[in-house]
Design a protein around this motif. Structure first.
Motif, short mmCIF file in Angstrom:
data_model
loop_
_atom_site.label_atom_id
_atom_site.label_comp_id
_atom_site.label_asym_id
_atom_site.label_seq_id
_atom_site.Cartn_x
_atom_site.Cartn_y
_atom_site.Cartn_z
N THR A 11 0.53 -1.28 -0.24
CA THR A 11 -0.29 -0.13 0.04
C THR A 11 0.10 1.55 -0.15
O THR A 11 2.38 0.88 0.38
CB THR A 11 -1.36 -0.27 1.10
N ALA A 33 -14.78 -1.44 -2.54
CA ALA A 33 -13.83 -0.66 -4.01
C ALA A 33 -14.80 -1.06 -4.31
O ALA A 33 -15.78 -1.79 -4.70
CB ALA A 33 -13.01 -1.71 -3.84
N THR A 48 -5.82 -3.58 -6.55
CA THR A 48 -6.65 -3.46 -5.85
C THR A 48 -7.41 -4.95 -5.36
O THR A 48 -7.76 -4.93 -4.60
CB THR A 48 -7.18 -2.22 -5.63
N LYS A 51 -5.59 -6.14 -3.24
CA LYS A 51 -5.61 -5.91 -0.88
C LYS A 51 -6.88 -6.00 -1.01
O LYS A 51 -7.48 -6.63 0.51
CB LYS A 51 -5.87 -4.59 -1.19
N VAL A 169 -11.04 1.07 -0.33
CA VAL A 169 -9.94 0.69 -0.62
C VAL A 169 -9.52 1.23 -2.49
O VAL A 169 -10.89 1.67 -2.44
CB VAL A 169 -9.77 -0.47 -1.14
N GLY A 170 -8.68 2.14 -1.97
CA GLY A 170 -9.19 2.20 -3.39
C GLY A 170 -7.41 2.91 -3.99
O GLY A 170 -6.43 2.71 -3.37
N GLY A 171 -6.98 3.12 -5.57
CA GLY A 171 -6.15 3.49 -5.33
C GLY A 171 -5.38 4.94 -5.21
O GLY A 171 -5.93 5.82 -5.08
N HIS A 197 -5.22 3.12 1.04
CA HIS A 197 -4.71 3.37 -1.02
C HIS A 197 -3.72 2.32 -1.41
O HIS A 197 -1.80 2.66 -0.74
CB HIS A 197 -4.73 5.15 -0.94
N THR A 198 -3.95 1.56 -2.26
CA THR A 198 -2.39 1.36 -3.48
C THR A 198 -2.12 1.96 -4.46
O THR A 198 -2.38 3.27 -4.87
CB THR A 198 -3.36 -0.29 -3.64
#
Length: 313
Positions: A11, A33, A48, A51, A169-171, A197-198
């Motif tokens: 992450t 997500a 994601t 994740k 979860v998100g970029g 966040h990824t």
């Protein structure tokens, strides 16, 4: 690794780490997500997805929002087109391991009185400037944004509230929208979500991954195509911004117990690696040739994606 380490691996940031620790201690916890149905599912999405798989393993109830209305607002096609893509995308997600999760079609969630009222209430608190800035890295054609694209981040905030999730979860490109959610949802009696966040990975040419540029690997690509794309990929001697190393770090090692670099004895023979750190160190010392790295990448990635192709065929 323990639950916290598993959630945090690969992450960019967790907002906040203390909130995540407290959430992990809860017997029930929910995460989501959202994905715009807009084409092929590729390695950019897989960051994601991996994740979410991690989060499911450590006890989270996972929701995947197939955001058809968001795709429509963001100029990704007609409602008919995005509905068709949403079902295809769901099959891809299932093939990648997201089974026994809740799938929600955006229009089923969002076209009701309670949801729309919350969107209007939130819109009273958020300036046009902040809404625009939150879409800078997410929206299409933002040199001339439409009113629909200003509604987009506000709806994403309402999604978090109406889905009843504890974490999102998100970029890292979603960060500004998530910060709006943390700031404003509490004003209407909803909890501030933990935000996970990824990174945004490079395309195979070392530039920004883009469907229009074709510099990506789709989860539906054939084994032959995957290997060919990896062999042609940009793979500099440096570690930073190396798309092949990024694939190993974010896609291969999270799903395989180890990898083998196969090469003739005259070039050092086979090398086995149990984790990404070992591989990166060896490559950084020039102990692994880029061509051998790319070959191993293609073989490993084809192995990982084989079940997806079988599932969606």
């Amino acid at each position: 690794m323990d639950a916290y380490e598993r959630v945090c691996r690969n992450t960019v940031e967790i907002i906040t780490e203390d909130d995540l620790q407290a959430l992990l201690a809860q017997p029930q916890k929910k995460v989501y997500a959202g994905y715009e149905p807009s084409g092929e599912i590729h390695l950019g999405h897989l960051v994601t997805i991996n994740k979410l798989v991690d989060l499911q393993v450590v006890g989270f109830e996972v929701t995947v929002l197939l955001a058809d209305l968001h795709a429509f607002l963001n100029r990704k096609g007609t409602m008919e087109k995005v509905h068709e893509l949403a079902e295809y995308n769901r099959r891809c997600f299932e093939g990648l391991g997201l089974k026994n999760v809740r799938y929600v079609l955006g229009s089923d969630l969002q076209l009701n009185r309670e949801y729309e009222l919350l969107v209007l209430q939130l819109s009273q608190q958020i300036t046009l400037n902040r809404a625009t800035r939150s879409m800078d890295e997410v929206g299409r054609q933002m040199d001339h944004p439409t009113v629909s694209q200003m509604v987009y981040p506000i709806m994403q905030m309402a999604d978090i509230a109406m889905l009843g999730v504890d974490a999102a979860v998100g970029g890292i490109d979603q960060r500004k929208i998530h910060m709006l959610a943390r700031e404003h949802l509490v004003n209407f009696g909803y909890k501030a979500p933990v935000c996970i966040h990824t990174p945004i990975l490079n395309g195979l040419d070392g530039k920004k991954m883009s469907s229009s540029q074709g510099n990506y690997i789709s989860v539906a690509d054939s084994e032959e195509d995957i290997k060919k794309k990896c062999q042609k990929a940009f793979c500099p001697p440096e570690i930073a911004e190396n798309p092949i190393l990024q694939i190993f770090q974010h896609h291969i090692f999270p799903r395989l117990p180890g990898i083998t670099i196969r090469r003739p004895e005259k070039f050092g023979g086979d090398r086995e690696f149990a984790n990404y750190t070992e591989l990166e160190a060896a490559y950084g010392k020039a102990e692994i040739h880029p061509l051998d790295l790319k070959k191993a990448c293609g073989e490993s990635l084809a192995e990982i994606l084989a079940p997806v192709r079988e599932y969606i065929s």
